[in-house]
Structures are given as C-alpha cells and as structure tokens.
Write an enzyme that holds these catalytic residues in place. Structure first.
Site, short mmCIF file in Angstrom:
data_model
loop_
_atom_site.label_atom_id
_atom_site.label_comp_id
_atom_site.label_asym_id
_atom_site.label_seq_id
_atom_site.Cartn_x
_atom_site.Cartn_y
_atom_site.Cartn_z
N ASP A 395 7.42 -6.03 10.86
CA ASP A 395 6.67 -7.25 10.60
C ASP A 395 7.50 -8.24 9.79
O ASP A 395 7.58 -9.44 10.12
CB ASP A 395 5.38 -6.89 9.85
CG ASP A 395 4.40 -8.02 9.83
OD1 ASP A 395 4.52 -8.94 10.65
OD2 ASP A 395 3.49 -8.00 8.99
N ASP A 457 -3.26 -5.40 12.03
CA ASP A 457 -3.64 -5.40 10.63
C ASP A 457 -4.88 -4.57 10.37
O ASP A 457 -5.25 -4.34 9.22
CB ASP A 457 -3.89 -6.84 10.16
CG ASP A 457 -2.65 -7.71 10.34
OD1 ASP A 457 -1.54 -7.17 10.23
OD2 ASP A 457 -2.80 -8.91 10.62
#
EC number: 3.4.23.-
Length: 690
Positions: A395, A457
C-alpha cells in the site's frame, strides 16, 4: 488500499489490494456558476484553477455579470498577440463587465483566458465535452523566456457541454442573462463517514465473530467424536454415532476454511502488483474483467450469507430427486441461488445509477467480505503479521513511491482508484463501499457525491480479527482477543478519518489499521502471558478433555465407570469362591498379575485397519494425558479399560473354565474389540504363565 473480488478465496485475495480509501482527487477545484434570467435561475458545476484567481466563497460576494455567448466563434489567439496590449480603455473594450462563454479549442486555457481578459471580460467559461477535464494540464509555457506572458486577473472555469445546452435552452430569446461564479467551502466532514464507519466496523466484527463460531463448532464436534468412541453398548447407538460422524465430516469438508500460508502471501502480493500495473496501463479493458469477477464473488457471498438462515425455515424439507440420479436438489436453495444471481445482474445493469445502485453495491460488498472472512483462515499470528505487513508495504509503495516514476506525478493507486482522466469507458472499480454525501456542496452538482472505502481496508484487518476470535474459542478466554482487536480496528479507522480531514487528502488506511490491530493483539497476548500460544496458534492445547475421554484413573473415572468397577469386583469374588470350592489350588486374589488392559485410541477407533502406527510398542504403564502428543488435531488421549483376566490353567479348573468363559462373554465390555474392530494389546503380566 486494497481490493477484492473473486469466487474462490484465493482468487479473492488476488484482487484484495486494488481498492482504496482514497477518494478521487480533483483535477483543479470545484465551484458553482449561478445563471439567472427573468423567470429562471439554476446552479451548475464548474471546474476552475486556483493558479489564476480564486473565486469568492459566498454567492453574495460574487459579481453578477452579463453572459456573452462566444461559442459560435473561434477563440484562440496567436502567440504574438500576447504581447500586443489593447490601446483602448477597459470601458471601451467589447466584453467589458461580462462573463464570456466559449468552446474548447486547440489552444490552452491560458491563451483563452488572456484573450478574454484583453477584450475586457471579467470571467471566462470554457465549454468542454470531455469528462474529468483538467484545468492545469493545458497551460502553455512561453517559448521565449525573455518575453513572459502577462498574468491572468480573471477567473477561468470549465463548464460541461450538457450544461451549456441546458443554459441555452432555458435562456433562448432572453437578452438579459447574468451569471455569478463562486466556490463555496466544502464541509470538512459529512454524515456519510459515520455510515461508512458503521458498515466497515460491523462487517469486520460480524465476519470475525462468524469465523470464531465455526471454530467453536469444529471443536465441539471433535470433542463429541472423542467421547463417542466408548459409548458402544448397543449396536443402534454405534450406527447412529457413525452416521452422525460422517455427516459432521461432510459439513467440515464443505465449510472448512482455506489456510493461508506465507508462500501464498508472496504469491498474492506479486500477482496484485501485476494486476495494479495492468489496470494502470490497460484500464479500459481490464476494468470489465474486475466487474465480472466482482459479480461472481458478490453473488456467491450473498448466497453463503443467506443459506444458513434458509436452512432453519420449514421450506428446507422440500427436495427434488433427479430421475435416474442419486442427487437431490433442494428447492429453497435453488430459488435462493436464482435470487442472488438476479440481484447481481440488476446491479450490473444499473451500476452507474447514482441514486440507488450504491445500496446494491454495498449489500453485495458486505456479503462478499463476510464470505472471504469465513473461508480464508490465517492459522497462526505469525502468518497474520507477515500477511498484514506485506500488504502495508504494498500500500505504501503504490501510494507514496510510485509518484516518483509516473509522468503526471500522481500515484498509480490514485489513478486506478479514481480512473484515468483519459478513460473512454468512464467505469469505476466496484470493490468499494460507497455512500453518497448527505450535505449539500459543490461536489453534489459535480458528480462527485460519494465517499468510498476499499474492501481491502475491511478484509485485511478482518483476517486478524477472525484469528483472534478463533484463538478465543480455543483457549476459552471469553472473547478477550476478539473484542480488543475489534475496538483497535474501530480506533484505527477513526484515526484514518481524522488524518484525512487534517491533511485534506486521501490516506493509506492500512498504515493506521494494521498498526493498531497488530499492536493491540500483541499487548493482550503479552499481558495474559500467552504470547507463545498466540504466536504459534497452539491454543487448542489448553482445551480440557471431556470426562468421557479421560484415562482410566481413579480420580477421573465417571459414575458409570465406577458402577462397572463395582460389578467387576463382585464378579471376581464369585470366581474366587468357585475356584476355592472346586479345586482349592488357586489363590483367592487375582492381583495385579491377573489384569488385562485394552489400549484404545482415537486413531485406532477411526482407522480403517483398526489400529494406528503410533500404538505399536505402548505398554500398560499409566499414561499422563498432558504428556500425550498434541501436534495432530485428531490425536486424543489413550483410554484404558480394565477387563477380567481368564482364570487359571484348564487342567486345574475343570468345568469351572467353561463356566467362567460363558460368564465372561456375557459381560458388556467383553468382545468390545471384536465389535468395534479395535486392536487389543495384553500387558506382559497378563501374558506370563501362572
């Protein structure tokens, strides 16, 4: 952040990393233009560049100027004309105190703005047919640095072509049309963030709780199987137990989660990088592949969430046996599968409908996340740590490092999440939870009414929450790990929202979520002095065995075993009296040398051959259940059942031998190994001659 979408759990993880928390960043800034005529007024969205002039924040401070329609004439000056100033005063210029509306041409925004300013205009609206038009990427640089271009002092904004047509249709024939451009402040927060927070935390909590219930159910089945091996006093109970065990094994096979290994983590991260790059360079083609994968996974997830509820309804009994086949079809499940497919098809058809399609997308997305949290299992905390840190590095790299290599200076993650500006399909990745903004703002008119949160997420930290609840079930810790990790996820998500508000930009949510959940889980395990068990996932070693499965030790024998021991003592006394009366040559006590022990284990009870390899070489010594191997989940404690030793030599007993044999065969425990197919191993003392 992350992205998700696939039918199989492994395939779903391959797409887990493409969804982001990052909201699409605007090219320029959004504003509004108020168009007013005699009997009509309306607001339209515009995109302006603050590099020139900032618009007023309030409509009352924005000048209301006449609108000049210059869309039918070209509006691109030559480069030499930039340095030729108008000799006349501003009041004598043809566009004095007006806002000019022109079409997008081949020249830059700056060139059009300079020409309008030179003609006396106070503002410029450039009509563009393109979507996601940038305001800053078309500014031309002067070819001669010694002759810099003059600065712009008027606002330049981009108006959509469809809005221009709407303005012309409403003001046709009206000679007094006025416009005012302003840029109201965007609200720092919106109520839709609370909805996204509830959806995300609720999905993580529900998925982790469901995974823990599956683990508890599996442990109960194993304990039931462990105790069922000794309850064979009648054939009907034995057959019923075997059928129940086969049914349990079938359920375990169907619902067994897939263990995620470190090798799979490396493969997933590598393939996710490849998918990200493919989306970056071939977005218009590959986005439809992602939509198809999401559709398959979403329908499967919705079915897996609703099927357990349907099984508790009376309609579950209706089945249809296929003619000539041994397969039966359950009508309710068949109808449920069709309903889930219809819901998914409805979303595919109307996926770009902004008013209500987001409800379908969020429903399918939540169901899909629950499906993945159930079916994919990280067996140890070591695997969880490796997996979460690998995705965190993924990420951070695609958010903060890739801008150093792209031509536009934007990260690949942002480009993929918001869609390339030059995309011809205008599609968006569906692997997000999206909720429309609930407060009015410029974004509402500018087709940017949604806040989004990527599935990654939710699912990536959710794997750790699910592991914590499974560990709670194994060590019977009253859901301490599960509650702590869930609260840590909620706090990490709140910190993400606060950081996004303070920095006014999208944030890599995993940076906060992974840190909060990992550190909290480690702290709880350390405080409870269970770090080693938590790290290796060996919590099942602390589960106490059921009383029916304990070794034959005086302190652990149940009431039923005590009754059998009393019956053994009475039977032994009768044998002793018979021997003393008939032959008088035998001792009155059978003693320890007369004992025969049958060693039973779960491996022997369940093995087709009737015995296990590990049972070879076992003796009649007392076994401590804590010292038995616990590596295999199917390995159970050995159980010792005392049996009556056949009494003396045939030459000394006479007809007592026949009587004792008949009497022994009538005892309930005799012949147990013949009925159960178990191996009987005599001790050395039992095999010694009298």
């Amino acid at each position: 952040m992350a992205c998700l979408g696939s039918l199989h759990p492994l395939g779903s993880l391959l797409l887990l990393f493409l969804l982001l928390l990052l909201s699409p960043e605007a090219r320029g800034e959004y504003g509004l233009v108020r168009v007013v005529s005699k009997n009509w007024s309306k607001d339209y969205c515009v995109l302006y560049s603050s590099d020139y002039v900032n618009l007023p924040r309030d409509l009352h401070h924005a000048p209301l100027l006449s609108l000049h329609d210059g869309t039918k004439t070209p509006w691109c000056p030559d480069e030499d004309s930039f340095h030729q100033a108008q000799d006349s005063s501003p009041r004598q210029r043809p566009l004095h105190q007006t806002t000019t509306m022109v079409t997008r041409g081949n020249c830059s925004f700056y060139a059009k703005g300079w020409l309008a300013q030179d003609q006396g205009a106070q503002g410029l609206l450039i009509v563009s047919r393109a979507r996601n038009q940038q305001c800053s990427d078309t500014i031309s640089k002067p070819q001669d640095p010694s002759k810099p271009w003059p600065a712009l002092t008027i606002p330049v904004a981009v108006l959509r072509y469809t809005d221009m047509l709407d303005i012309v249709s409403h003001t046709y024939g009206d000679t007094d049309v006025r416009v005012a451009m302003f840029a109201p402040l965007e609200p720092v927060t919106d109520y839709n963030m609370a909805i996204i927070f509830i959806l995300a935390v609720g999905t993580v909590a529900a998925g982790g709780y469901w995974a823990g219930l599956m683990e508890a159910n599996k442990l109960q089945r194993r304990q039931a199987q462990r105790g069922g091996g000794l309850g064979g006093h009648n054939q009907q109970q034995t057959v019923a137990a075997e059928r129940s065990q086969r049914a349990w094994e079938d359920d375990d096979f169907e619902d067994a989660p897939m263990d995620f290994t470190p090798a799979m983590t490396g493969a997933v991260v590598t393939m996710s990088c490849s998918i990200m790059i493919l989306l970056y360079f071939f977005y218009d083609c590959f986005v439809y592949v992602m939509i198809g994968i999401f559709s398959l996974g979403a329908s499967t997830g919705l079915y897996s969430c609703l099927a357990p509820i349907l099984c508790h309804l009376p309609l579950w009994r209706y089945q249809w046996v296929l003619p000539g086949q041994r397969v039966s079809v359950t009508w309710p499940l068949l109808l449920l599968a069709g309903l889930c497919a219809m819901v998914t098809v409805l979303w595919v058809i109307h996926r770009n409908e902004d008013h209500w399609a987001w409800l379908l997308q969020d429903t399918l997305g939540v169901a899909y996340c629950l499906f993945v949290l159930r079916r994919v299992r990280l067996p140890t905390f070591k695997n969880c740590t490796l997996f979460l840190l690998a995705l965190l590095a993924f990420d951070v790299f695609f958010v903060f490092i890739t801008p150093l290599f792209t031509k536009t200076g934007e990260s690949i993650m942002v480009e993929v999440a918001s869609g390339p500006a030059d995309s011809s399909s205008h599609e968006r990745l569906p692997m997000v939870l999206k909720v429309p903004r609930l407060s009015f703002s410029a974004l509402t008119l500018c087709n940017q009414p949604f806040s989004i949160l990527g599935f990654g997420d939710i699912v990536v930290p959710g794997f750790l929450v699910a592991y914590c609840h499974r560990f709670d079930m194994q060590v019977q810790s009253r859901q301490v790990y599960y509650m702590a990790c869930t609260v840590a996820y909620a706090v990490g998500l709140l910190v993400t929202f606060v950081a996004m508000i303070l920095m006014q930009m999208g944030q890599p949510a995993l940076l906060y979520l992974v840190s909060s959940t990992l550190l909290t889980s480690l702290a709880v395990a350390t405080c409870r002095q269970e770090f080693t068990l938590f790290w290796t996932g060996q919590g099942r070693a602390k589960i106490p065995a059921e009383p029916v499965a304990q070794p034959c030790i005086a302190s652990a024998v149940g009431s039923k075993m005590k009754l059998e021991d009393a019956k053994d003592s009475r039977t032994t006394n009768r044998f002793e009296q018979a021997v003393d009366g008939e032959s008088g040559d035998l001792e009155s006590s059978t003693g320890d040398d007369m004992a025969e022990m049958v060693t039973l284990s779960e491996d022997e009870a369940t093995s087709p051959e009737g015995h296990s390899e590990s049972s070879e070489g076992w003796s009649d010594t007392n076994l401590d259940p804590n010292e038995l191997p616990s590596g295999s989940p199917m390995a159970l404690e050995a159980m010792l059942i005392p049996l009556i030793q056949p009494i003396p030599h045939p030459s000394e007993l006479g007809h007592i031998r026949t009587q004792s044999r008949v009497h022994d065969s009538s005892l309930p425990w005799m012949g147990l190994h013949k009925r159960k197919g178990l191996k009987v191993k005599k001790s050395m003392s039992a095999q010694a001659p009298l």
